[in-house]
Design an enzyme around this catalytic site. Structure first.
Site, PDB file in Angstrom:
ATOM      1  N   SER A 181       0.854  -1.191   0.000  1.00 49.96           N
ATOM      2  CA  SER A 181       0.000   0.000   0.000  1.00 49.96           C
ATOM      3  C   SER A 181       0.891   1.242   0.000  1.00 49.96           C
ATOM      4  O   SER A 181       2.051   1.185   0.409  1.00 49.96           O
ATOM      5  CB  SER A 181      -0.871  -0.037   1.260  1.00 49.96           C
ATOM      6  OG  SER A 181      -1.285   1.246   1.628  1.00 49.96           O
ATOM      7  N   TYR A 211      -2.707   5.814  -5.080  1.00 48.76           N
ATOM      8  CA  TYR A 211      -3.979   6.498  -5.354  1.00 48.76           C
ATOM      9  C   TYR A 211      -3.680   7.748  -6.165  1.00 48.76           C
ATOM     10  O   TYR A 211      -2.538   8.198  -6.217  1.00 48.76           O
ATOM     11  CB  TYR A 211      -4.632   6.955  -4.042  1.00 48.76           C
ATOM     12  CG  TYR A 211      -5.056   5.862  -3.101  1.00 48.76           C
ATOM     13  CD1 TYR A 211      -6.205   5.131  -3.344  1.00 48.76           C
ATOM     14  CD2 TYR A 211      -4.337   5.595  -1.942  1.00 48.76           C
ATOM     15  CE1 TYR A 211      -6.621   4.148  -2.462  1.00 48.76           C
ATOM     16  CE2 TYR A 211      -4.747   4.605  -1.053  1.00 48.76           C
ATOM     17  CZ  TYR A 211      -5.885   3.891  -1.318  1.00 48.76           C
ATOM     18  OH  TYR A 211      -6.303   2.921  -0.452  1.00 48.76           O
ATOM     19  N   THR A 263      -5.112   2.392  -7.724  1.00 46.11           N
ATOM     20  CA  THR A 263      -6.439   2.185  -7.126  1.00 46.11           C
ATOM     21  C   THR A 263      -7.370   3.310  -7.542  1.00 46.11           C
ATOM     22  O   THR A 263      -7.086   4.486  -7.306  1.00 46.11           O
ATOM     23  CB  THR A 263      -6.310   2.120  -5.589  1.00 46.11           C
ATOM     24  OG1 THR A 263      -5.409   1.062  -5.260  1.00 46.11           O
ATOM     25  CG2 THR A 263      -7.648   1.871  -4.927  1.00 46.11           C
ATOM     26  N   LYS A 311      -6.877  -1.105 -10.121  1.00 50.04           N
ATOM     27  CA  LYS A 311      -7.520  -1.810  -9.001  1.00 50.04           C
ATOM     28  C   LYS A 311      -8.802  -1.078  -8.607  1.00 50.04           C
ATOM     29  O   LYS A 311      -8.758   0.122  -8.338  1.00 50.04           O
ATOM     30  CB  LYS A 311      -6.561  -1.862  -7.811  1.00 50.04           C
ATOM     31  CG  LYS A 311      -7.166  -2.469  -6.545  1.00 50.04           C
ATOM     32  CD  LYS A 311      -6.112  -2.636  -5.457  1.00 50.04           C
ATOM     33  CE  LYS A 311      -6.658  -3.308  -4.221  1.00 50.04           C
ATOM     34  NZ  LYS A 311      -7.489  -2.450  -3.393  1.00 50.04           N
ATOM     35  N   HIS A 318     -12.891  -2.641  -2.838  1.00 52.75           N
ATOM     36  CA  HIS A 318     -12.104  -2.178  -1.706  1.00 52.75           C
ATOM     37  C   HIS A 318     -12.515  -2.912  -0.417  1.00 52.75           C
ATOM     38  O   HIS A 318     -12.553  -2.326   0.665  1.00 52.75           O
ATOM     39  CB  HIS A 318     -12.268  -0.662  -1.540  1.00 52.75           C
ATOM     40  CG  HIS A 318     -10.987   0.042  -1.159  1.00 52.75           C
ATOM     41  ND1 HIS A 318     -10.195   0.672  -2.074  1.00 52.75           N
ATOM     42  CD2 HIS A 318     -10.356   0.201   0.025  1.00 52.75           C
ATOM     43  CE1 HIS A 318      -9.143   1.210  -1.464  1.00 52.75           C
ATOM     44  NE2 HIS A 318      -9.214   0.921  -0.181  1.00 52.75           N
TER      45      HIS A 318
HETATM   46  C1  LIG Z   1      -7.355  -2.387   6.651  1.00 56.53           C
HETATM   47  C2  LIG Z   1      -7.403  -2.249   5.171  1.00 56.53           C
HETATM   48  C3  LIG Z   1      -6.587  -1.325   4.540  1.00 56.53           C
HETATM   49  C4  LIG Z   1      -6.584  -1.217   3.156  1.00 56.53           C
HETATM   50  N1  LIG Z   1      -5.725  -0.349   2.550  1.00 56.53           N
HETATM   51  C5  LIG Z   1      -5.695  -0.284   1.194  1.00 56.53           C
HETATM   52  C6  LIG Z   1      -4.760   0.562   0.543  1.00 56.53           C
HETATM   53  O1  LIG Z   1      -3.975   1.241   1.179  1.00 56.53           O
HETATM   54  N2  LIG Z   1      -4.790   0.590  -0.816  1.00 56.53           N
HETATM   55  C7  LIG Z   1      -5.652  -0.171  -1.558  1.00 56.53           C
HETATM   56  O2  LIG Z   1      -5.641  -0.115  -2.789  1.00 56.53           O
HETATM   57  N3  LIG Z   1      -6.545  -0.973  -0.957  1.00 56.53           N
HETATM   58  C8  LIG Z   1      -6.577  -1.066   0.389  1.00 56.53           C
HETATM   59  N4  LIG Z   1      -7.468  -1.889   0.997  1.00 56.53           N
HETATM   60  C9  LIG Z   1      -8.325  -2.766   0.165  1.00 56.53           C
HETATM   61  C10 LIG Z   1      -7.609  -4.104  -0.075  1.00 56.53           C
HETATM   62  O3  LIG Z   1      -6.509  -3.944  -0.932  1.00 56.53           O
HETATM   63  C11 LIG Z   1      -8.559  -5.120  -0.719  1.00 56.53           C
HETATM   64  O4  LIG Z   1      -9.177  -4.537  -1.841  1.00 56.53           O
HETATM   65  C12 LIG Z   1      -9.606  -5.649   0.237  1.00 56.53           C
HETATM   66  O5  LIG Z   1      -9.079  -5.783   1.533  1.00 56.53           O
HETATM   67  C13 LIG Z   1     -10.101  -6.999  -0.246  1.00 56.53           C
HETATM   68  O6  LIG Z   1     -11.107  -7.482   0.580  1.00 56.53           O
HETATM   69  P1  LIG Z   1     -10.845  -8.555   1.757  1.00 56.53           P
HETATM   70  O7  LIG Z   1     -10.270  -7.796   2.891  1.00 56.53           O
HETATM   71  O8  LIG Z   1     -12.213  -9.067   2.017  1.00 56.53           O
HETATM   72  O9  LIG Z   1      -9.887  -9.610   1.242  1.00 56.53           O
HETATM   73  C14 LIG Z   1      -7.483  -2.020   2.390  1.00 56.53           C
HETATM   74  C15 LIG Z   1      -8.310  -2.927   3.031  1.00 56.53           C
HETATM   75  C16 LIG Z   1      -8.279  -3.057   4.396  1.00 56.53           C
HETATM   76  C17 LIG Z   1      -9.164  -4.079   5.057  1.00 56.53           C
END
Ligand SMILES: Cc1cc2nc3c(=O)[nH]c(=O)nc-3n(C[C@H](O)[C@H](O)[C@H](O)COP(=O)(O)O)c2cc1C
Length: 379
Positions: A107, A128, A154, A253, A277
């Protein structure tokens, strides 16, 4: 206390070990969390076909995507603040991914910066659209210099969705009464985390953006900068500018609609990630596994289609592959494991999912993961 056997067990272990504010940040999603629930419920609703008397004495999980070899069709997706769940958490997770032969996606909102993680293994890196284009160009150049093989951009966060759990814990919104005291109590009552992360896991800054916010005194100042810097004006026309900055494979993404998927192929991106997300943005949006088939049809095999959201087991991965994905990213699954027992937990979750995938392939009569198609599904 029994030892964790699967992803659900790691969630409970993370709930015990992490301060409440952090567990809720990882676990929570936007608004009424309908899309969060749909992501997992729709995987459960999808049934696999049990097939028999096929030679499954040799099973293959290896695949190749964007010129990168994978030991299995799985990636650790980008998760913000992982370095707060375990000491130098991004590096620990990257080490577990490297040992398993799968990519780790970093991330942009992390404690360890891209150079620190690249010492373990150059990660796929995520970004982002930020108003500060100078910062973006510099960061992309840094990722290039760190030999990151793939960029994830993203696109489902032009504005942030509200997570009410974070409002309740005071992580977002106005501070609570006695917030510093509550935070201190939250830390003291989780001594394993306190010792590992708070006392020994520093420095606690957002490594990748530290240079852009030199006046920051704590994570709150970084959040403030990020919140002010998301660029809500971004359109398809802006993708060209980013592509000019980045030389390697470029993956979008946050695609959830077949029309957007077609547009992505038209402008020549190298891959897409079907994602909402993790239910943290548009609550009420479709689950990713339900959105996948028409998107995969629209792409027609032209570019890789990855999926995340609700993937909690290797069986889910096989269901996603059967529905048209080339690989899955996991988010919370590895974040919970990291919060529970660090690198060891992440490595264990990966190996559990690997063995679940192998069993699912064997019992659906599909010896090679690259052959998994819709004939594996019962409905
Ligand atoms: C705590 C947390 C932080 C996240 N931070 C980012 C991020 O910084 N950038 C991003 O593109 N997606 C982020 N996401 C989304 C994840 O990349 C991903 O799309 C998502 O967690 C998938 O769903 P799942 O948790 O059910 O596997 C985050 C998700 C969570 C739960």
């Amino acid at each position: 206390m029994s030892r964790p056997a699967n992803v659900a067990d790691y969630r409970e272990a993370a709930r015990r070990r992490l301060p409440h504010v952090l567990f809720e940040y990882v676990d929570g999603a936007a608004y009424a969390e309908q899309t969060l629930r749909a992501n997992t419920a729709d995987f459960q609703a999808l049934k696999l076909r049990q097939r028999v008397l096929v030679d499954v004495s040799k099973l293959g999980l290896k695949t190749e995507i964007l010129g990168v070899e994978f030991s299995m069709p799985l990636l650790l997706g980008p998760i913000g603040m992982a370095g707060m769940y375990a000491r130098r958490g991004e590096c620990q997770a990257a080490a577990a991914a490297k040992a398993a032969g799968i990519p780790f996606c970093l991330s942009s909102l992390t404690i360890c910066d891209v150079d620190e993680v690249a010492k373990v293994e150059p990660p796929w890196f995520q970004l982002y659209m930020l108003k500060d284009r100078g910062f973006m160009a510099e960061y992309i150049a840094r990722a290039q210099a760190a030999k990151c093989p793939v960029m994830l951009f993203t696109v489902d966060l032009p504005v942030p969705g509200t997570r009410y759990r974070d409002v309740r814990t005071g992580l977002s919104g106005p501070p609570q009464a006695f917030q510093p005291l509550r935070r201190a109590w939250d830390g003291i009552t989780h001594p394993g985390w306190l010792w590992d992360v708070q006392i020994n896991g520093g420095p606690h800054s957002f490594g990748n953006i530290a240079a852009a916010v030199p006046e920051a005194k704590g994570l709150g100042d970084f959040w403030g900068w990020i919140g002010r810097n998301f660029d809500a004006s971004i359109t398809w026309a802006d993708i060209d500018w980013i592509r000019q900055q980045w030389k390697g494979p470029f993956v979008l993404k946050g695609i959830l609609d077949a029309e957007d998927a077609r547009q992505a192929t038209r402008i020549g991106v190298d891959g897409i990630i079907v994602s909402n997300h993790g239910g943290r943005q548009l609550d009420g949006a479709s689950s990713t596994i339900a959105a996948l088939p028409p998107i995969a049809d629209a792409i027609g095999g032209e570019i890789p289609v990855l999926l995340d959201g609700g993937v909690r087991s290797g069986l889910d991965v096989v269901k996603a592959l059967a529905s048209g994905a080339d690989a899955c990213l996991i988010g919370r699954a590895w974040a919970w494991a990291l919060g529970a027992t660090g690198e060891k937990g992440v490595a264990h979750v990966i190996s559990v999912m690997r063995s679940e995938m192998l069993t699912a392939l064997a019992l659906t009569g599909c010896p090679d993961v690259r052959e998994a198609g819709r004939e594996l599904l019962a409905n």
